[in-house]
Design a protein around this motif. Structure first.
Motif, PDB file in Angstrom:
ATOM      1  N   LEU A  35      11.233  -0.416   7.763  1.00 18.45           N
ATOM      2  CA  LEU A  35      10.801  -0.590   9.159  1.00 18.45           C
ATOM      3  C   LEU A  35      11.206   0.592  10.044  1.00 18.45           C
ATOM      4  O   LEU A  35      10.751   0.690  11.184  1.00 18.45           O
ATOM      5  N   SER A  36      12.072   1.499   9.519  1.00 20.79           N
ATOM      6  CA  SER A  36      12.471   2.649  10.342  1.00 20.79           C
ATOM      7  C   SER A  36      11.308   3.622  10.512  1.00 20.79           C
ATOM      8  O   SER A  36      11.312   4.433  11.419  1.00 20.79           O
ATOM      9  N   TYR A  91       4.817 -13.755  -2.765  1.00 21.72           N
ATOM     10  CA  TYR A  91       4.208 -15.052  -3.110  1.00 21.72           C
ATOM     11  C   TYR A  91       3.387 -14.932  -4.396  1.00 21.72           C
ATOM     12  O   TYR A  91       3.391 -15.816  -5.246  1.00 21.72           O
ATOM     13  N   LEU A  94       5.437  -2.782  11.767  1.00 26.04           N
ATOM     14  CA  LEU A  94       5.657  -4.186  11.396  1.00 26.04           C
ATOM     15  C   LEU A  94       4.348  -4.804  10.895  1.00 26.04           C
ATOM     16  O   LEU A  94       4.335  -5.582   9.947  1.00 26.04           O
ATOM     17  N   ARG A 104      14.310  -3.432   3.512  1.00 23.64           N
ATOM     18  CA  ARG A 104      13.281  -3.806   4.467  1.00 23.64           C
ATOM     19  C   ARG A 104      13.553  -3.147   5.817  1.00 23.64           C
ATOM     20  O   ARG A 104      12.643  -2.675   6.496  1.00 23.64           O
ATOM     21  N   MET A 105      14.828  -3.094   6.212  1.00 20.93           N
ATOM     22  CA  MET A 105      15.196  -2.432   7.465  1.00 20.93           C
ATOM     23  C   MET A 105      14.866  -0.948   7.398  1.00 20.93           C
ATOM     24  O   MET A 105      14.341  -0.372   8.350  1.00 20.93           O
ATOM     25  N   THR A 106      15.182  -0.326   6.244  1.00 15.22           N
ATOM     26  CA  THR A 106      14.885   1.098   6.063  1.00 15.22           C
ATOM     27  C   THR A 106      13.376   1.331   6.153  1.00 15.22           C
ATOM     28  O   THR A 106      12.921   2.265   6.817  1.00 15.22           O
ATOM     29  N   ALA A 116       7.769   2.524   9.027  1.00 20.63           N
ATOM     30  CA  ALA A 116       6.488   1.834   8.865  1.00 20.63           C
ATOM     31  C   ALA A 116       6.313   0.761   9.938  1.00 20.63           C
ATOM     32  O   ALA A 116       7.283   0.162  10.394  1.00 20.63           O
ATOM     33  N   ALA A 137       3.993  -9.875   1.615  1.00 17.30           N
ATOM     34  CA  ALA A 137       3.520 -11.196   1.177  1.00 17.30           C
ATOM     35  C   ALA A 137       3.193 -11.181  -0.315  1.00 17.30           C
ATOM     36  O   ALA A 137       2.923 -12.223  -0.904  1.00 17.30           O
ATOM     37  N   TRP A 167      17.491  -6.634  -0.315  1.00 14.41           N
ATOM     38  CA  TRP A 167      16.197  -6.906   0.327  1.00 14.41           C
ATOM     39  C   TRP A 167      16.255  -6.592   1.824  1.00 14.41           C
ATOM     40  O   TRP A 167      15.406  -5.874   2.359  1.00 14.41           O
ATOM     41  N   LEU A 168      17.333  -7.102   2.481  1.00 12.35           N
ATOM     42  CA  LEU A 168      17.482  -6.885   3.923  1.00 12.35           C
ATOM     43  C   LEU A 168      17.590  -5.392   4.250  1.00 12.35           C
ATOM     44  O   LEU A 168      16.923  -4.896   5.162  1.00 12.35           O
ATOM     45  N   MET A 174       4.692  -6.553   7.179  1.00 13.71           N
ATOM     46  CA  MET A 174       4.563  -8.013   7.027  1.00 13.71           C
ATOM     47  C   MET A 174       3.531  -8.421   5.974  1.00 13.71           C
ATOM     48  O   MET A 174       3.863  -9.156   5.048  1.00 13.71           O
ATOM     49  N   PRO A 175       2.253  -7.973   6.104  1.00 17.75           N
ATOM     50  CA  PRO A 175       1.263  -8.412   5.102  1.00 17.75           C
ATOM     51  C   PRO A 175       1.589  -7.904   3.696  1.00 17.75           C
ATOM     52  O   PRO A 175       1.455  -8.647   2.728  1.00 17.75           O
ATOM     53  N   LEU A 190      19.112 -17.166  -6.821  1.00 21.60           N
ATOM     54  CA  LEU A 190      19.795 -18.072  -5.893  1.00 21.60           C
ATOM     55  C   LEU A 190      19.426 -19.535  -6.196  1.00 21.60           C
ATOM     56  O   LEU A 190      20.306 -20.407  -6.274  1.00 21.60           O
ATOM     57  N   PHE A 209       9.568   1.850  -1.394  1.00 22.92           N
ATOM     58  CA  PHE A 209      10.435   0.900  -0.698  1.00 22.92           C
ATOM     59  C   PHE A 209       9.813  -0.492  -0.660  1.00 22.92           C
ATOM     60  O   PHE A 209      10.512  -1.490  -0.804  1.00 22.92           O
TER      61      PHE A 209
END
Lengths: 121, 145
Positions: free
Chosen positions: B85-86, B101, B90, B81-83, B88, B98, B77-78, B94-95, B43, B28
């Motif tokens: 966070l269900s 980048y 935060l 990422r939500m899945t 894992a 990254a 992506w949204l 978050m790191p 975009l 994921f």
């Protein structure tokens, strides 16, 4: 001045959005059913989570602030600003979400944040 | 961190669950990072082609193929990422994310032949090292306790 206000807007709305999202998704619990009917049920559950809707609203604000920021300032100024939200979120994950942030994770987050700052040069 | 194979030999069901969660997390996280990079690129490419001047043009820009593709990827992506966070933390997600980048920087160097100054390479190295460190921790501290 306006640049720093926009940075504050990006960081604050990102942090609030992500923390709310994390709280709500933990309540939903680990997503395990990836069949069509499972995902439909998940979508229905998510649509009822009020704080999750609020989280997406904050993410939209963060996105808008970031777009305005890159239109008035260089990307090299805007990108390291997101490093601040990374540090703030790790601290809030420890305090608010009561996550167990091991020394290894603190060190990793600090390395990532300093790496993002270096991207500006 | 003990050897995962040794743990598997000791208590099969629990260790197998741990192993499964880790691979699910990596899968994921990969989709989250790739959809962010590809979505933002599509975009940006599309918005430059549209060159919107009035608010109405920003709304109609969504029908431009590149903009639509970018928006679609950012929705992916949204959701991923939500899945993620269900289960894992935060402070794990978050790191790790990254990495986009790094991917953006390296793809600019590879595809667009952009010159990356030494400081930016150092930044990329630090991010990769940090992600490796965070990635080696258990994704969910609730389970680790």
């Amino acid at each position: 001045m306006i640049r720093w206000l926009l940075v504050l807007g990006v960081v604050a709305s990102t942090v609030v959005g992500d923390v709310l999202q994390s709280i709500e998704m933990k309540k939903v619990g680990e997503v395990e059913d990836f069949t069509a009917s499972g995902l439909t049920r998940l979508a229905r559950t998510l649509a009822r989570r009020k704080l999750l809707i609020l989280a997406i609203f904050f993410m939209a604000i963060s996105f808008a602030c970031f777009m305005i920021l890159v239109s008035v300032a260089d990307l090299s100024f805007a990108v390291p600003a997101t490093a601040a939200s990374l540090v703030a979120e790790t601290i809030l994950a420890r305090i608010l979400l009561q996550e167990h942030v091991s020394p290894r994770r603190w060190m990793g987050a600090a390395l990532v944040a300093s790496g993002v700052v270096l991207l500006a040069f | 961190m003990p050897d995962p194979r040794a743990a598997l030999a000791q208590s099969p069901p629990e260790a197998a669950g741990h192993h499964r969660l880790r691979w699910k997390t990596y899968l994921f996280a990969t989709v989250v990072v790739l959809s962010a990079v590809l979505g933002n690129t599509a975009l940006a490419h599309g918005m430059k082609a549209v060159d919107a001047a009035s608010p109405a043009q920003y709304v109609t820009a969504i029908f431009h193929p590149w903009v639509a593709l970018g928006v679609g990827l950012l929705i992916l992506w949204l959701l991923t990422r939500m899945t993620l966070l269900s289960w894992a933390d935060l402070s794990f997600v978050m790191p790790i994310t990254a990495l986009d980048y790094v991917l953006t920087g390296v793809s600019g160097w590879l595809v667009l032949n952009e010159q990356l100054p030494p400081a930016r390479w150092a930044g990329i190295a630090l991010i990769v090292a940090g992600v490796a460190l965070v990635g080696s921790t258990h994704p969910s501290s609730g389970r680790a306790r």
